[in-house]
Design a protein around this motif. Structure first.
Motif, PDB file in Angstrom:
ATOM      1  N   ALA A 126       0.833  -1.207   0.000  1.00 16.64           N
ATOM      2  CA  ALA A 126       0.000   0.000   0.000  1.00 16.64           C
ATOM      3  C   ALA A 126       0.869   1.260   0.000  1.00 16.64           C
ATOM      4  CB  ALA A 126      -0.936  -0.001   1.197  1.00 16.64           C
ATOM      5  N   VAL A 127       1.884   1.286   0.863  1.00 14.97           N
ATOM      6  CA  VAL A 127       2.719   2.478   1.004  1.00 14.97           C
ATOM      7  C   VAL A 127       3.647   2.661  -0.192  1.00 14.97           C
ATOM      8  CG1 VAL A 127       4.595   3.496   2.373  1.00 14.97           C
ATOM      9  CG2 VAL A 127       2.615   2.505   3.515  1.00 14.97           C
ATOM     10  N   ARG A 128       4.270   1.571  -0.615  1.00 10.68           N
ATOM     11  CA  ARG A 128       5.313   1.681  -1.628  1.00 10.68           C
ATOM     12  C   ARG A 128       4.805   1.603  -3.063  1.00 10.68           C
ATOM     13  NH1 ARG A 128       8.963  -2.393   1.850  1.00 10.68           N
ATOM     14  NH2 ARG A 128       9.826  -0.856   3.279  1.00 10.68           N
ATOM     15  N   GLN A 129       3.623   1.023  -3.259  1.00  9.27           N
ATOM     16  CA  GLN A 129       3.163   0.824  -4.629  1.00  9.27           C
ATOM     17  C   GLN A 129       1.759   1.365  -4.878  1.00  9.27           C
ATOM     18  OE1 GLN A 129       3.283  -3.269  -5.788  1.00  9.27           O
ATOM     19  NE2 GLN A 129       2.143  -2.925  -7.659  1.00  9.27           N
ATOM     20  N   ASP A 130       0.780   0.915  -4.104  1.00 13.34           N
ATOM     21  CA  ASP A 130      -0.619   1.187  -4.440  1.00 13.34           C
ATOM     22  C   ASP A 130      -0.993   2.663  -4.338  1.00 13.34           C
ATOM     23  OD1 ASP A 130      -1.002  -1.478  -4.990  1.00 13.34           O
ATOM     24  OD2 ASP A 130      -1.761  -1.956  -2.985  1.00 13.34           O
ATOM     25  N   VAL A 131      -0.673   3.301  -3.220  1.00 12.72           N
ATOM     26  CA  VAL A 131      -1.041   4.721  -3.064  1.00 12.72           C
ATOM     27  C   VAL A 131      -0.294   5.590  -4.071  1.00 12.72           C
ATOM     28  CG1 VAL A 131      -1.027   6.703  -1.502  1.00 12.72           C
ATOM     29  CG2 VAL A 131      -1.761   4.471  -0.651  1.00 12.72           C
ATOM     30  N   PRO A 132       1.043   5.442  -4.215  1.00  9.53           N
ATOM     31  CA  PRO A 132       1.709   6.279  -5.224  1.00  9.53           C
ATOM     32  C   PRO A 132       1.178   6.040  -6.642  1.00  9.53           C
ATOM     33  CG  PRO A 132       3.333   5.238  -3.802  1.00  9.53           C
ATOM     34  CD  PRO A 132       2.006   4.656  -3.451  1.00  9.53           C
ATOM     35  N   GLU A 133       0.891   4.778  -6.981  1.00 11.53           N
ATOM     36  CA  GLU A 133       0.371   4.474  -8.313  1.00 11.53           C
ATOM     37  C   GLU A 133      -1.010   5.088  -8.519  1.00 11.53           C
ATOM     38  OE1 GLU A 133      -0.052   3.096 -12.109  1.00 11.53           O
ATOM     39  OE2 GLU A 133       1.762   3.092 -10.893  1.00 11.53           O
ATOM     40  N   ALA A 134      -1.879   5.003  -7.508  1.00 12.75           N
ATOM     41  CA  ALA A 134      -3.224   5.571  -7.623  1.00 12.75           C
ATOM     42  C   ALA A 134      -3.157   7.084  -7.825  1.00 12.75           C
ATOM     43  CB  ALA A 134      -4.049   5.232  -6.392  1.00 12.75           C
ATOM     44  N   VAL A 135      -2.326   7.739  -7.043  1.00  9.03           N
ATOM     45  CA  VAL A 135      -2.227   9.206  -7.149  1.00  9.03           C
ATOM     46  C   VAL A 135      -1.587   9.604  -8.472  1.00  9.03           C
ATOM     47  CG1 VAL A 135      -1.168  11.255  -6.125  1.00  9.03           C
ATOM     48  CG2 VAL A 135      -2.252   9.546  -4.656  1.00  9.03           C
ATOM     49  N   ASP A 136      -0.536   8.898  -8.867  1.00  8.14           N
ATOM     50  CA  ASP A 136       0.127   9.225 -10.131  1.00  8.14           C
ATOM     51  C   ASP A 136      -0.819   8.998 -11.313  1.00  8.14           C
ATOM     52  OD1 ASP A 136       2.550   9.973 -11.634  1.00  8.14           O
ATOM     53  OD2 ASP A 136       2.390   7.924 -12.404  1.00  8.14           O
ATOM     54  N   ALA A 137      -1.580   7.898 -11.294  1.00  8.94           N
ATOM     55  CA  ALA A 137      -2.544   7.646 -12.372  1.00  8.94           C
ATOM     56  C   ALA A 137      -3.608   8.738 -12.401  1.00  8.94           C
ATOM     57  CB  ALA A 137      -3.193   6.269 -12.181  1.00  8.94           C
ATOM     58  N   PHE A 138      -4.035   9.207 -11.235  1.00  6.63           N
ATOM     59  CA  PHE A 138      -5.011  10.300 -11.180  1.00  6.63           C
ATOM     60  C   PHE A 138      -4.448  11.565 -11.821  1.00  6.63           C
ATOM     61  CE2 PHE A 138      -6.034  14.210  -8.888  1.00  6.63           C
ATOM     62  CZ  PHE A 138      -7.354  14.384  -9.317  1.00  6.63           C
ATOM     63  N   VAL A 139      -3.223  11.915 -11.450  1.00  7.07           N
ATOM     64  CA  VAL A 139      -2.610  13.139 -11.967  1.00  7.07           C
ATOM     65  C   VAL A 139      -2.475  13.059 -13.490  1.00  7.07           C
ATOM     66  CG1 VAL A 139      -0.484  14.509 -11.977  1.00  7.07           C
ATOM     67  CG2 VAL A 139      -1.435  13.692  -9.815  1.00  7.07           C
ATOM     68  N   ARG A 140      -2.037  11.917 -13.991  1.00  2.50           N
ATOM     69  CA  ARG A 140      -1.875  11.766 -15.442  1.00  2.50           C
ATOM     70  C   ARG A 140      -3.228  11.790 -16.154  1.00  2.50           C
ATOM     71  NH1 ARG A 140       3.017   9.328 -17.307  1.00  2.50           N
ATOM     72  NH2 ARG A 140       4.547   9.206 -15.639  1.00  2.50           N
ATOM     73  N   SER A 141      -4.213  11.089 -15.579  1.00  5.11           N
ATOM     74  CA  SER A 141      -5.540  11.051 -16.200  1.00  5.11           C
ATOM     75  C   SER A 141      -6.200  12.420 -16.163  1.00  5.11           C
ATOM     76  CB  SER A 141      -6.441  10.042 -15.480  1.00  5.11           C
ATOM     77  OG  SER A 141      -5.902   8.758 -15.579  1.00  5.11           O
ATOM     78  N   ARG A 142      -5.993  13.142 -15.074  1.00  6.22           N
ATOM     79  CA  ARG A 142      -6.590  14.481 -14.954  1.00  6.22           C
ATOM     80  C   ARG A 142      -6.079  15.392 -16.056  1.00  6.22           C
ATOM     81  NH1 ARG A 142      -5.249  17.701  -9.658  1.00  6.22           N
ATOM     82  NH2 ARG A 142      -3.237  17.429 -10.632  1.00  6.22           N
ATOM     83  N   TRP A 143      -4.809  15.272 -16.389  1.00  6.62           N
ATOM     84  CA  TRP A 143      -4.255  16.105 -17.448  1.00  6.62           C
ATOM     85  C   TRP A 143      -4.945  15.784 -18.773  1.00  6.62           C
ATOM     86  CZ3 TRP A 143      -1.633  15.408 -22.048  1.00  6.62           C
ATOM     87  CH2 TRP A 143      -1.055  16.561 -22.584  1.00  6.62           C
ATOM     88  N   TRP A 144      -5.125  14.483 -19.055  1.00  7.93           N
ATOM     89  CA  TRP A 144      -5.762  14.104 -20.314  1.00  7.93           C
ATOM     90  C   TRP A 144      -7.242  14.492 -20.334  1.00  7.93           C
ATOM     91  CZ3 TRP A 144      -3.390  13.376 -24.623  1.00  7.93           C
ATOM     92  CH2 TRP A 144      -2.082  12.917 -24.615  1.00  7.93           C
ATOM     93  N   THR A 145      -7.878  14.474 -19.179  1.00  9.41           N
ATOM     94  CA  THR A 145      -9.284  14.877 -19.105  1.00  9.41           C
ATOM     95  C   THR A 145      -9.434  16.352 -19.439  1.00  9.41           C
ATOM     96  OG1 THR A 145      -9.653  13.202 -17.421  1.00  9.41           O
ATOM     97  CG2 THR A 145     -11.316  14.910 -17.599  1.00  9.41           C
TER      98      THR A 145
END
Length: 196
Positions: A126-145
């Motif tokens: 959760a700390v090392r992979q899931d949370v950073p991946e979720a936030v990073d995917a959000f930031v990238r998707s938000r830009w495309w949106t």
């Protein structure tokens, strides 16, 4: 004791030490006269037999950290994650969910609570992979949106992901709470039975 020189390594090995011990027994047989004129063959043969029957050298296992050491590293990684999240702009609903998850992770990572390897693995993921991946995917998707409006809002996925991660952490907290309740009940029964 491991050494980089192979000759010195063999001299310190179990095989050589066992061979030397058996060779000394051969010298003892020679001094008592039991070996006769073939004493060099007896000493060499006993040395060879001792070297053959000695257990092989064992490579020590790698020094992996114990659960306490893993927790220390995980707490350091949580601090790194917090520094990353402080720089990311998140929607208020996701930020609130992330704050709840962060508080729960911090409580679970306190010393003395989590020692089960599977629970440590879930928290580390959760700390090392899931949370950073979720936030990073959000930031990238938000830009495309923003570039291509009309698609599904990435906030919804981020909130779902954070809810799922909170559920995993809450399950660990429930397991720990239930263990403490059982421990307390057992101690109560013990004290009541002792008083009878």
């Amino acid at each position: 004791m491991a050494t980089s020189n192979p000759v010195l390594g063999y001299l310190e090995s179990r095989k050589n030490l066992a061979g030397c011990a058996c060779g000394l027994a051969g010298v003892g047989l020679t001094l008592t006269g039991a070996a006769g004129s073939l004493w060099p063959v007896v000493v060499a043969g006993l040395y060879g037999a001792g070297a053959l029957i000695a257990p092989p050298e064992r490579t020590p296992p790698p020094p992996f950290p114990d659960p306490a050491g893993q927790l220390d590293a995980l707490r350091a990684d949580l601090a790194t994650l917090r520094a990353y999240l402080a720089e990311v702009e998140l929607p208020s609903a996701a930020e609130g969910r992330l704050t709840e998850l962060d508080s729960l992770l911090e409580a679970l990572l306190e010393p003395g609570w989590v020692s089960d390897p599977e629970q440590l693995r879930v928290l580390a993921r959760a700390v090392r992979q899931d949370v950073p991946e979720a936030v990073d995917a959000f930031v990238r998707s938000r830009w495309w949106t923003r570039v291509v409006p009309g698609s599904e809002p990435p906030e919804r996925h981020l909130e779902c992901q954070l809810t799922a991660l909170h559920g995993e952490a809450a399950a660990i907290a429930d397991t720990l709470r239930e263990a403490e309740v059982r421990r307390q009940e057992t101690h109560t029964r013990y004290l009541e039975d002792r008083g009878r």
